[in-house]
Design an enzyme around this catalytic site. Structure first.
Site, PDB file in Angstrom:
ATOM      1  N   ARG A   1       2.283   1.945  -4.875  1.00 57.18           N
ATOM      2  CA  ARG A   1       1.188   2.917  -4.749  1.00 57.18           C
ATOM      3  C   ARG A   1       0.069   2.678  -5.754  1.00 57.18           C
ATOM      4  NH1 ARG A   1       2.804   7.862  -2.043  1.00 57.18           N
ATOM      5  NH2 ARG A   1       3.783   6.995  -0.188  1.00 57.18           N
TER       6      ARG A   1
ATOM      7  N   ARG B   1      -4.405   7.480  -4.899  1.00 58.62           N
ATOM      8  CA  ARG B   1      -5.277   8.566  -5.347  1.00 58.62           C
ATOM      9  C   ARG B   1      -5.543   8.609  -6.835  1.00 58.62           C
ATOM     10  NH1 ARG B   1      -2.507  12.914  -1.380  1.00 58.62           N
ATOM     11  NH2 ARG B   1      -0.728  11.712  -2.116  1.00 58.62           N
TER      12      ARG B   1
ATOM     13  N   ARG C   1     -12.077   8.019   0.457  1.00 57.40           N
ATOM     14  CA  ARG C   1     -11.351   8.926   1.333  1.00 57.40           C
ATOM     15  C   ARG C   1     -12.171  10.148   1.756  1.00 57.40           C
ATOM     16  NH1 ARG C   1      -6.438   9.983   2.068  1.00 57.40           N
ATOM     17  NH2 ARG C   1      -7.532  11.302   3.521  1.00 57.40           N
TER      18      ARG C   1
ATOM     19  N   ASP D   1       0.431   1.563   5.440  1.00 55.05           N
ATOM     20  CA  ASP D   1       1.515   2.539   5.313  1.00 55.05           C
ATOM     21  C   ASP D   1       2.729   2.061   6.099  1.00 55.05           C
ATOM     22  OD1 ASP D   1       1.751   5.413   4.090  1.00 55.05           O
ATOM     23  OD2 ASP D   1       2.936   5.434   5.926  1.00 55.05           O
TER      24      ASP D   1
ATOM     25  N   TYR E   1      11.160  10.355   9.575  1.00 57.30           N
ATOM     26  CA  TYR E   1       9.909  10.962  10.049  1.00 57.30           C
ATOM     27  C   TYR E   1       9.920  11.142  11.563  1.00 57.30           C
ATOM     28  CZ  TYR E   1       7.871  10.324   5.409  1.00 57.30           C
ATOM     29  OH  TYR E   1       7.606  10.411   4.069  1.00 57.30           O
TER      30      TYR E   1
HETATM   31  O1  CP3 Z   1      -0.621   0.992  -3.027  1.00 61.91           O
HETATM   32  C1  CP3 Z   1       0.388   0.811  -2.329  1.00 61.91           C
HETATM   33  O2  CP3 Z   1       1.558   0.896  -2.741  1.00 61.91           O
HETATM   34  C2  CP3 Z   1       0.202   0.334  -0.913  1.00 61.91           C
HETATM   35  C3  CP3 Z   1       0.205   1.254   0.110  1.00 61.91           C
HETATM   36  C4  CP3 Z   1       1.346   2.185   0.467  1.00 61.91           C
HETATM   37  C5  CP3 Z   1       1.096   3.515   0.873  1.00 61.91           C
HETATM   38  N1  CP3 Z   1       2.259   4.053   1.305  1.00 61.91           N
HETATM   39  C6  CP3 Z   1      -0.235   4.120   0.841  1.00 61.91           C
HETATM   40  C7  CP3 Z   1      -0.356   5.565   1.075  1.00 61.91           C
HETATM   41  C8  CP3 Z   1       2.707   1.968   0.597  1.00 61.91           C
HETATM   42  C9  CP3 Z   1       3.511   0.735   0.231  1.00 61.91           C
HETATM   43  C10 CP3 Z   1       3.271   3.150   1.144  1.00 61.91           C
HETATM   44  C11 CP3 Z   1       4.703   3.272   1.469  1.00 61.91           C
HETATM   45  C12 CP3 Z   1       5.224   4.531   1.988  1.00 61.91           C
HETATM   46  N2  CP3 Z   1       4.582   5.454   2.784  1.00 61.91           N
HETATM   47  C13 CP3 Z   1       6.558   4.958   1.829  1.00 61.91           C
HETATM   48  C14 CP3 Z   1       7.663   4.203   1.140  1.00 61.91           C
HETATM   49  C15 CP3 Z   1       7.563   4.153  -0.311  1.00 61.91           C
HETATM   50  C16 CP3 Z   1       7.475   5.467  -1.006  1.00 61.91           C
HETATM   51  O3  CP3 Z   1       6.580   5.613  -1.801  1.00 61.91           O
HETATM   52  O4  CP3 Z   1       8.376   6.293  -0.808  1.00 61.91           O
HETATM   53  C17 CP3 Z   1       6.694   6.196   2.483  1.00 61.91           C
HETATM   54  C18 CP3 Z   1       7.938   7.048   2.552  1.00 61.91           C
HETATM   55  C19 CP3 Z   1       5.443   6.489   3.104  1.00 61.91           C
HETATM   56  C20 CP3 Z   1       5.110   7.632   3.971  1.00 61.91           C
HETATM   57  C21 CP3 Z   1       3.920   8.310   3.424  1.00 61.91           C
HETATM   58  N3  CP3 Z   1       2.619   7.981   3.721  1.00 61.91           N
HETATM   59  C22 CP3 Z   1       3.892   9.333   2.451  1.00 61.91           C
HETATM   60  C23 CP3 Z   1       5.104   9.992   1.848  1.00 61.91           C
HETATM   61  C24 CP3 Z   1       2.551   9.601   2.178  1.00 61.91           C
HETATM   62  C25 CP3 Z   1       1.991  10.552   1.158  1.00 61.91           C
HETATM   63  C26 CP3 Z   1       1.669  11.866   1.756  1.00 61.91           C
HETATM   64  C27 CP3 Z   1       1.001  12.752   0.712  1.00 61.91           C
HETATM   65  O5  CP3 Z   1       0.305  13.652   1.159  1.00 61.91           O
HETATM   66  O6  CP3 Z   1       1.185  12.537  -0.479  1.00 61.91           O
HETATM   67  C28 CP3 Z   1       1.773   8.750   2.983  1.00 61.91           C
HETATM   68  C29 CP3 Z   1       0.314   8.620   2.959  1.00 61.91           C
HETATM   69  C30 CP3 Z   1      -0.146   7.582   2.003  1.00 61.91           C
HETATM   70  N4  CP3 Z   1       0.269   6.287   2.064  1.00 61.91           N
HETATM   71  C31 CP3 Z   1      -1.063   7.732   0.933  1.00 61.91           C
HETATM   72  C32 CP3 Z   1      -1.223   6.459   0.362  1.00 61.91           C
HETATM   73  C33 CP3 Z   1      -2.126   6.063  -0.774  1.00 61.91           C
HETATM   74  C34 CP3 Z   1      -1.783   9.009   0.525  1.00 61.91           C
HETATM   75  C35 CP3 Z   1      -2.940   9.225   1.422  1.00 61.91           C
HETATM   76  C36 CP3 Z   1      -3.961  10.097   0.790  1.00 61.91           C
HETATM   77  O7  CP3 Z   1      -3.757  11.318   0.818  1.00 61.91           O
HETATM   78  O8  CP3 Z   1      -4.950   9.573   0.294  1.00 61.91           O
END
Ligand code: CP3
Length: 337
Positions: free
Chosen positions: A23, A27, A36, A72, A148
């Protein structure tokens, strides 16, 4: 380029540990939040120029040894016929979750076509920074994706999916199989488009009993990772005490969450390369404390086959200064000899 990250993932000794963060492109970076305001999360990951710009933000800030593509794990839902979006304040929402056993055995669309935006992103990254840093692709694991798809929303205990396991093990197995098949294809597609290293995130799979993990999930991890010709890393939370199940996946390296003691992991895993594992909340401490704790992890891991990372993703309100201190500690490190 000295590909430290690839070398460490293969178990080689490196002069210092390579470093990147799960991550890292999210953010906590101010410019991410600005982008965003203009693009929804899905528009951002589906527009290769925008996804590239976001992927490169941590490069501009920290110069990590690896850049993880901005995308994602949920992208593979679409080739299996699910629609999803990210709802602010809630997280990922699947609009048409699995309704019953008849719904669990899914047929797969054309991954390469439906996820072409990911291929395009990897091609752009290869072109812009491929000579300077390691490009990390990734996919979710079957349990995490299925959680999910069944719950339709984030579920802390993954009860809906675990209930499916109890009520209808055949449907549970069929659903995990469908995800494994699409993920296998997706990772090959990422290699073809330039990914240098791949990470499999089955983040939530540690919720399974050890017996179920072994019976249902391990063979799928093995099937997904088998025969990939770039180094692979597996990440599952809550596996402290059963790291052998991660080793058995066939991944080249095992990513440790922060509850695992690094020295103990080294004893348990022998020569297996490891990644991790600073507690992401340690980054809320002052930078001296961050440096100190980071050094302790590097020391405990030793010079062979260690990729420095956090124990999970960077939290959204993490100070940039702390992340900088974390990355610099690795970059200033020098193993003797
Ligand atoms: O920077 C990085 O690591 C690359 C991108 C990345 C994201 N998600 C970006 C993202 C990666 C590798 C993920 C993996 C991911 N996504 C996982 C597995 C790893 C983990 O961290 O558990 C899971 C379970 C997800 C599913 C998912 N997508 C979640 C839980 C969320 C967050 C929701 C929230 O509101 O916090 C997302 C959305 C997401 N994916 C965001 C980012 C930067 C946040 C989007 C935003 O609100 O800007």
């Amino acid at each position: 380029m000295d590909d430290l990250l690839v070398r460490a993932a293969r178990g080689e000794r490196t002069e210092r540990p390579p470093v990147w963060m799960m991550r890292q492109a999210g953010r906590h970076i101010p410019e991410y939040r600005e982008i965003r305001e203009e693009y929804s999360f899905l528009d951002a990951i589906k527009t290769p120029a925008v996804a590239e710009e976001i992927t490169l933000l941590p490069w501009e800030y920290y110069r990590p040894d690896g850049l993880v593509m901005f995308s994602d794990i949920l992208t593979v839902l679409e080739p299996l016929g699910f629609s999803y979006h990210i709802e602010s304040g809630v997280g990922p929402v699947v609009e048409n979750p699995v309704e019953g056993p008849a719904d669990a055995d899914r047929s797969m669309g054309d991954v390469r076509e439906e996820l072409d935006y990911v291929g395009a992103l990897l091609r752009r990254l290869t072109e812009s920074v491929g000579d300077e840093t390691t490009i990390i692709g990734f996919a979710g694991g079957p349990f995490t994706l299925a959680s999910y798809a069944v719950a339709g929303e984030p579920s802390r205990t993954h009860r809906p999916l675990r209930a499916l396991r109890a009520r209808n093990p055949d449907a549970f197995r069929a659903l995990l199989d469908s995800f494994a098949e699409v993920v296998r294809e997706y990772l090959r597609f990422q290699i073809d488009n330039g990914a240098d290293v791949l990470q499999l995130f089955d983040t939530y799979a540690g919720e399974l009993t050890t017996a179920d993990y072994r019976e249902f999930l391990l063979p799928l991890h093995q099937r997904i990772l088998d025969g990939l010709d770039v180094p692979t890393i597996i990440f599952v939370r809550r596996m402290n005490g059963r790291l052998d199940l991660l080793e058995a996946s066939g991944a080249d390296a095992v990513s440790l969450d922060w509850t695992v003691d690094m020295a103990t992991a080294r004893e348990q895993l022998g020569e297996v390369p490891v990644q991790g594992n600073l507690d992401p909340t340690a980054l809320y401490g002052d930078t001296d404390a961050v440096r100190e704790q980071t050094r302790e992890i590097i020391e405990a891991a030793g010079p062979e086959g260690h990729i420095l990372n956090l124990g999970h993703g960077v939290h959204r309100d993490t100070p940039v200064d702390s992340v900088e201190a974390f990355v610099e500690t690795a970059k200033e490190w020098q193993w003797d000899g």
